[in-house]
Every structure is written in structure tokens, then in C-alpha cells.
Design an enzyme around this catalytic site. Structure first.
Site: not given
Length: 746
Positions: A283-284
Site C-alpha cells: 500500500d502507498w
């Protein structure tokens, strides 16, 4: 500090580019006739061939992103190549391997309006799950895949599967409810058809990312058995159907280790037990280490190269990370590119098929609307009796609300209303699509007089309702990423509005535009309740068709609606304890790159184990307001004659339409473990959508999915289908299963 880091990345990029130029001069001729370009070979074979041609720098370039163009703190030299999307990963041009151009696409392509483009908003994923329809899920995914390609993207970040353990979760609308079989099946088919459009598919957020509060550091504590039988099972089912190119690991910790460096969930389960061959993408900002994450099974850091760029190269050269790990990571990325078809059929920018998007969005929404109450048959609207309608609240004169965060789809022309508050951004701001229920209802009821009241003054709204034949109150709930709602009550004093309108007019219908369950203290005072979810680009038309009976509602709830929060496994809304907060800590402001060790003590204990949703209510002997699988119709159905074939593991019974309208019923089969089991609750084991004319009967055969009947043995690390007599139940919802038979397992 930012300039120094940018300069470091620039130097790193220049060096890597020089290496690529040298390599290109040697091997330019390989592009056209490289054996890996033979599409008849398997993705595995092609990936292995390319891997043998790569330099270390080329391999490493596949393992990290290059920033996010519109986020100031996420900038790198190649960030401008993101196409206005979420991220960009370099390809290997000399070998014909394209870059990954990535977009968020939960229920439509994100930021299309901001980029001067257009995309369809499908109904929310939770809404699509309410259709219990694999074909609708496939149409949903197909439209998004086609629109991604039309905009120049070749990878999606949709595919949310996390279960609704915490219904106050701000991302509940991005997921598919509380049951692993339903959620996994719906999202699996959605992503299978999205990836079939030749974009790299994604399933997320792996795993136990069931709340947004403290999402960057919360520790989800749960036994392996419980996790395997609930959230992991949902992911396994989705991945087995979709065969996605990528799985996104989650921000949260899982039993102490972050999702993107958790060797149990990534290496042991995803890769070894399930045999997943694609790549794990963070995930970012969800990467926290280099060596630990690499060894645990993270393949690609996003959106930067803080850990999988220069640091990873240095670790390889120092011998702390073996080349075999790098090869495994790179091979998985290459495999996903060949598997999805983006090498052989790269996207070509084109015009989005707007009309097709409208049509599919309307079809999906028509199947997803759930009729929760209809007494005394206030719906469908009878034009011969209803001449005046009071439409109240929810900005229903101009639009319908949508879900926010990274799933947000830009409405054409911008937000249909402008919420109060200065400095609000679209990230957490409620956004209404210009889909006017008022206009749509006027179109299907041209002879009715429809007046609108905004509902801001309950007395004014009640006065309008009192003078009308029918009152329709539109109630909304705003959900978005990076937030949880404080309660399941409707916000902005809408409960009081509904109470006063219902007191003024007994023929009051409430339309719910929500992203999760809501409580309804007024339920006994209204004549009808319609759950429309976040309805998408054609939601107003779908709703109008249901109102007048052109569409007979058939949706069923994919999650239970509790009477109150007191009935939930975790009655109190998620909160970060004050002792885990550090004054001025950037983690409190929502920065994923913050030092999460400052909050190491914050945990949520899922002591309910696999008892999620309807399983919890049964185990606790509690009645929800509306149960999982519930939904009314404009006709009625009768069930009879259940028989079970233990050899074939099928349930067979008859469903009859006992009403006066053609309708579609979602017939459901549940299973219960043999007596003596420590898990006595029923669990969904199969279902079937059947359409019946008035008076028509149909014999229904439904396969019993034994994956939901198995229990996980932690000591043996194995699944067990216990011998004995399993109870099989059939009916219209989780708490209405009048037919009972036995399944013998020997």
C-alpha cells in the site's frame, strides 16, 4: 531534507539510465525477435526468459514505484510519467517489457475529472455485493478495465475484500460485506473480468485491514485459526477466482508484524499454501524495511524507493539480501505483466464508451437495491392513487452521494452541491454526483406533482409531507478512506427529520444512501425503507424504476444491520488510546511514512474470531435489525422439499413464486458443523439467483462449498473436514432458513 532525497534519487536514476543505455546498445535487436514475445508460451516461461536477460539495476527498477505526480511529498524524477494516476514502475524497453502505469479504481477510475477525462462511477462494491450476482460483478469489472485502458492505464488498484468486522470502517463501501464466500466470490469475479481487459488485476488490502482508525500502525490481533476461517478465506476465494497479477499488502500490523513485512501472511500463506505467483505490492507508504520486507515476501514498494531502491541494491551487494530474492521479486512482476496481457496488448488511449458505462451502472444498481421494509405495500408507487409526492432531504433534487478517498470517482461537472467549510478537499468531502432522483422520478411519474424540501428545517419538511400523498426522505451517510464513522447513526440530525416527517405522513419511505449499515430508531414509524447504497452514475434511474415497479427489487444485504452498536463484537467505536499518542507525531496527521513505533501499543483484539456478522449474532443469541441475506420483493416466495446429496455435496429444493409479479429470488444455503463442534454457528455455503413468473416453481440445485465447512488446525497447519452429520439449511436469508436436512461426511 526533501531536496537532498530528490537529488539522491536523481543521481540513482541517472546511473541506472546510463546502465540501460549501454545495455540497450548491446541488445536492441532482441526486442522484435526475443523468444519471450511468443504469446503461445506460458507466463511463467516468458517471465523466466526475460529474467535471464536483466541486469541488477533493471531488476531493481521493477521493484519500486517512482512517485505520485500530485502528492508533494512523493516526488521522483519519473513522477510525471504516472499519467495522473497513482504510480509508475519502469519497464524494460529494450526487451519489450512495458512500464506499469497504475490507477486507483475502486468503483471507477480515480481523478478522471482532474485529468481532463471522464469515467463511469459504478455502484459501490458493497452495493454490487448486494446483488449476489457474479454476472453483475463481471460487468462491473469489465467496464472499469476498459475505461482504465482508454485512459492509458495498465494496472488497477481495485479489488477490496476485507470483511466488515467493524461496520463503522470508513472503507466499508469499498469492500463486499461480512461473509468470506460472498465477498470472495463477488470480488473475485469482478477482478477476473477486469484483468481480462488486459490490465494487471489487484486484490487488497491483505489482510485484517478492517478499520481505518490508526490504520498505519494498529496491530490486528487474531488467532491463525480465526484468521484462516474468516478474512484469509475471503482473500483465498477471491484470488482463486481472479488469479490476479498483484495482491496489495495492508498498512496495519498483523499479530505484531506489518502487513507488508509479515512472513506468515505473505510467504507462508499467500505464496506457499495458496501458490500465488503474482507480485505483492505495498500500500502507498506501507513499506517499513528493506531486508525484513524482502525476506517476508514483499515484491514491490510503492510509491517511492525508500527501501527497495538504493538501500536494496546496497543490501544485495553486501550479501544481506540474496540474489535469489531479487530474482523472485522481479520474476513475479514479469509474470503478472505476461499473465494480464499488457505486454502483448498494451493500452491505446481512446474515448470512453460513456453510454455503455451508464447502462451497466444502472443494471448493477437495479440488482443491488435492497427493499428492507414495505408496509402496507407502499411500494411500488401506484400512479392512480399517488398524485402528490413530497421529496425531502439528501440533496435529492440535484444528486446522490458517493464514497470518498482513493476510490472517489470525479463527478462530471464537479460536485453537485458545495458542502460548507473552507479548505475542504475532495479527499474527505462528501461528493454528490449530478444524478437527480427528483428528475428521474418525475420522468417515470409525469402526471405526479413532486415538491422538494431540503430537510434542513424538520418542521418545514413535515408541513410539506403532511399535504402529500407520499413522502420520500433521502438519508445519506458519508464514508471515506482514512476515517471511521463515530457511530452507525445517520449524521446531521437526519433521524429527527425522519421522525417528524413520518409523524406527519404515515406513507413515508426512507431511501438510504449509505456505505455501510445504519441504525434506524424510526423503523416502526415509516412505511418503507429502501437501501440504495452509493448508487453510481445511473443510480437515480435505477431507483426510479424500482419505485414504480418497472424493476422488482431483488437485492439482499451483504452485511447485517444491528439494532445498535451495543450488539457489535466491539461496541465502542475505534479510538487511539491517549497513551499511544505522541505530541506532534506525524503519524497522528495521517502520514503513512511516519514512525509507527510511536504507536506500537495500539491494538485491536478480534476475540470474536471467525464469528463475523451474522455468525456473531447467532452465537450470541442476538437478533439484528436486518439480518445478512435479507431483502424483500414486490412478490413472495415459498420454499419446500429440501434434499441433500452427500456424495455430490449438493442441496436440492423447490422455490415457488406465490405472488402476482415476476421476481428474482436469491435462494441461500447454509451449513452447520456436526454436534460437539466449538463453532456451532451457520455459515453461508452457496446460493443461486432464480427468476420466477407468478405461480411458477423451480427445482433449485446448489453446490455446497465445503471450504466454509472446514476448520483450521493450527498445530498441523492444515484444514480439516470433520466426519459427521452437518446440518444443511435453505431459505431466503441467514435467519430465515425453514428447510433443514443433513450432509454426511465420512
Amino acid at each position: 531534507m526533501q531536496n537532498r532525497r530528490f537529488g539522491f534519487y536523481l543521481l540513482y536514476t541517472v546511473i541506472a539510465a546510463l546502465g540501460m543505455i549501454i545495455a540497450t546498445s548491446v541488445a536492441a535487436a532482441q526486442v522484435a525477435d526475443g523468444p519471450w514475445m511468443n504469446s503461445k508460451l506460458s507466463p511463467e516461461e516468458r517471465a523466466d526468459m526475460v529474467l535471464k536477460q536483466l541486469t541488477l539495476d533493471e531488476k531493481l527498477a521493477l521493484l519500486h514505484g517512482n512517485g505520485m505526480a500530485h502528492v508533494p511529498q512523493w516526488q521522483m524524477p519519473l513522477s510525471q510519467l504516472t499519467n495522473g494516476g497513482a504510480g509508475y514502475v519502469e519497464g524494460v524497453k529494450r526487451l519489450g517489457i512495458p512500464p506499469l502505469v497504475i490507477s486507483d479504481a475502486g468503483y471507477g477510475v480515480r481523478d478522471s475529472g482532474a485529468n481532463g477525462r471522464y469515467s463511469t462511477a459504478m455502484p459501490s462494491s458493497l452495493g454490487a455485493a448486494a446483488s449476489w450476482d457474479q454476472d453483475s460483478a463481471c460487468e462491473f469489472g469489465t467496464v472499469i478495465g476498459q475505461e482504465l485502458r482508454a485512459q492509458g492505464f495498465n494496472m488497477t488498484l481495485g479489488g477490496g475484500v476485507d470483511l466488515a468486522r467493524e461496520p463503522r470502517n470508513g472503507r466499508s463501501f469499498e469492500y463486499a460485506g461480512e461473509d468470506p464466500l460472498l465477498a470472495g466470490t463477488v470480488v473475485g469475479n469482478l477482478m477476473k473480468c477486469e484483468q481480462a481487459q488486459h490490465v494487471v488485476g489487484d486484490i487488497k488490502h491483505y489482510v485484517m485491514n478492517d478499520q481505518e482508525t490508526g490504520r498505519f500502525f494498529v496491530n490486528s490481533v487474531i488467532s491463525k485459526r480465526a484468521m484462516q476461517e474468516s478474512d484469509l478465506l475471503a482473500f483465498h476465494i477471491a484470488i482463486s477466482i481472479a488469479n490476479p497479477g498483484a495482491v496489495m499488502c495492508s498498512y496495519n500490523r498483523i499479530n505484531g508484524d506489518f502487513g507488508c513485512e509479515n512472513s506468515y501472511t505473505l510467504r507462508d500463506v499467500l505464496e506457499q499454501e495458496w501458490g500465488f505467483r503474482g507480485f505483492v505490492i505495498s500500500d502507498w507508504g506501507g513499506t517499513h524495511s528493506t531486508e525484513k520486507a524482502s525476506a517476508a515476501g514483499l515484491d514491490q514498494e510503492q510509491p517511492m524507493a525508500d527501501f527497495f531502491g538504493p538501500k536494496l541494491k546496497e543490501a544485495v551487494e553486501a550479501g544481506r539480501v540474496p540474489m535469489s530474492e531479487i530474482d523472485d521479486h522481479a520474476r513475479r512482476v514479469l509474470y503478472a505483466e505476461f499473465l494480464s496481457g499488457i505486454v502483448d496488448d498494451p493500452p491505446q488511449k481512446s474515448v470512453v464508451d460513456v453510454e455503455k458505462g451508464f447502462e451497466v451502472a444502472q443494471r448493477v444498481e437495479e440488482k443491488s437495491i435492497v427493499l428492507l421494509k414495505n408496509s402496507p405495500t407502499v411500494l411500488p408507487i401506484n400512479p392512480s392513487r399517488v398524485h402528490t409526492i413530497a421529496m425531502i432531504g439528501g440533496h435529492a433534487d440535484v444528486g446522490m452521494i458517493s464514497g470518498g478517498g482513493s476510490a472517489q470517482v470525479d463527478p462530471p461537472g464537479g460536485n453537485a452541491i458545495m458542502p460548507p467549510g473552507k479548505g475542504a478537499t475532495i479527499w474527505q468531502k462528501p461528493v454528490w454526483f449530478p444524478t437527480s432522483p427528483l428528475e428521474a422520478l418525475q420522468t417515470v411519474l409525469p402526471n405526479a406533482k413532486i415538491d422538494f424540501d431540503p430537510g434542513t428545517d424538520p418542521k418545514s419538511a413535515a408541513n410539506l409531507a403532511k399535504s402529500a400523498d407520499l413522502a420520500i426522505v433521502f438519508a445519506y451517510q458519508c464514508l471515506a478512506e482514512d476515517m471511521d464513522v463515530p457511530s452507525l447513526s445517520l449524521p446531521d440530525n437526519q433521524d429527527a427529520l425522519i421522525e417528524q416527517v413520518a409523524a406527519a405522513n404515515p406513507h413515508t419511505i426512507v431511501v438510504l444512501e449509505t456505505g455501510t449499515a445504519v441504525t434506524m430508531p424510526w423503523i416502526d414509524k415509516v412505511a418503507g425503507v429502501v437501501e440504495a447504497w452509493y448508487a453510481g452514475s445511473s443510480g437515480h434511474k435505477a431507483l426510479a424504476n424500482v419505485f414504480v415497479g418497472d424493476v422488482n427489487p431483488a437485492g439482499k444485504l451483504p452485511l447485517s444491520f444491528p439494532k445498535s452498536e451495543a450488539d457489535l463484537p466491539h461496541p465502542d467505536a475505534p479510538k487511539i488510546p491517549s497513551e499511544s499518542r505522541h505530541a506532534g507525531d506525524v503519524a497522528d496527521s495521517g502520514a503513512p511514512t511516519a514512525d509507527a513505533s510511536a504507536h506500537a501499543g495500539y491494538a485491536v483484539h478480534y476475540d470474536e474470531g471467525p464469528e463475523v456478522g451474522y455468525k456473531w449474532y447467532e452465537a450470541q443469541n442476538k437478533k439484528p435489525l436486518f439480518p445478512f441475506g435479507f431483502g424483500l420483493s414486490y412478490t413472495t416466495y415459498a420454499y419446500s422439499g429440501l434434499s441433500v446429496d452427500s456424495t455430490a455435496r449438493t442441496a436440492r429444493f423447490t422455490v415457488k413464486n406465490t405472488g402476482k409479479r415476476t421476481g428474482t429470488e436469491i435462494a441461500q444455503v447454509y451449513g452447520r458443523l456436526p454436534k460437539g463442534s466449538d463453532e456451532s454457528f451457520k455459515r453461508l455455503a452457496g446460493w443461486k439467483r432464480i427468476t420466477l413468473a407468478p405461480g411458477e416453481s423451480q427445482i433449485v440445485t446448489i453446490a455446497i462449498d465445503d471450504r466454509v465447512l472446514k476448520t483450521f488446525d493450527e498445530e498441523k497447519n492444515a484444514w480439516n473436514l470433520r466426519p459427521g452429520k452437518y446440518q444443511v439449511l435453505a431459505g431466503s436469508s441467514s435467519d430465515n432458513t425453514p428447510l433443514i436436512a443433513s450432509l454426511a461426511v465420512r
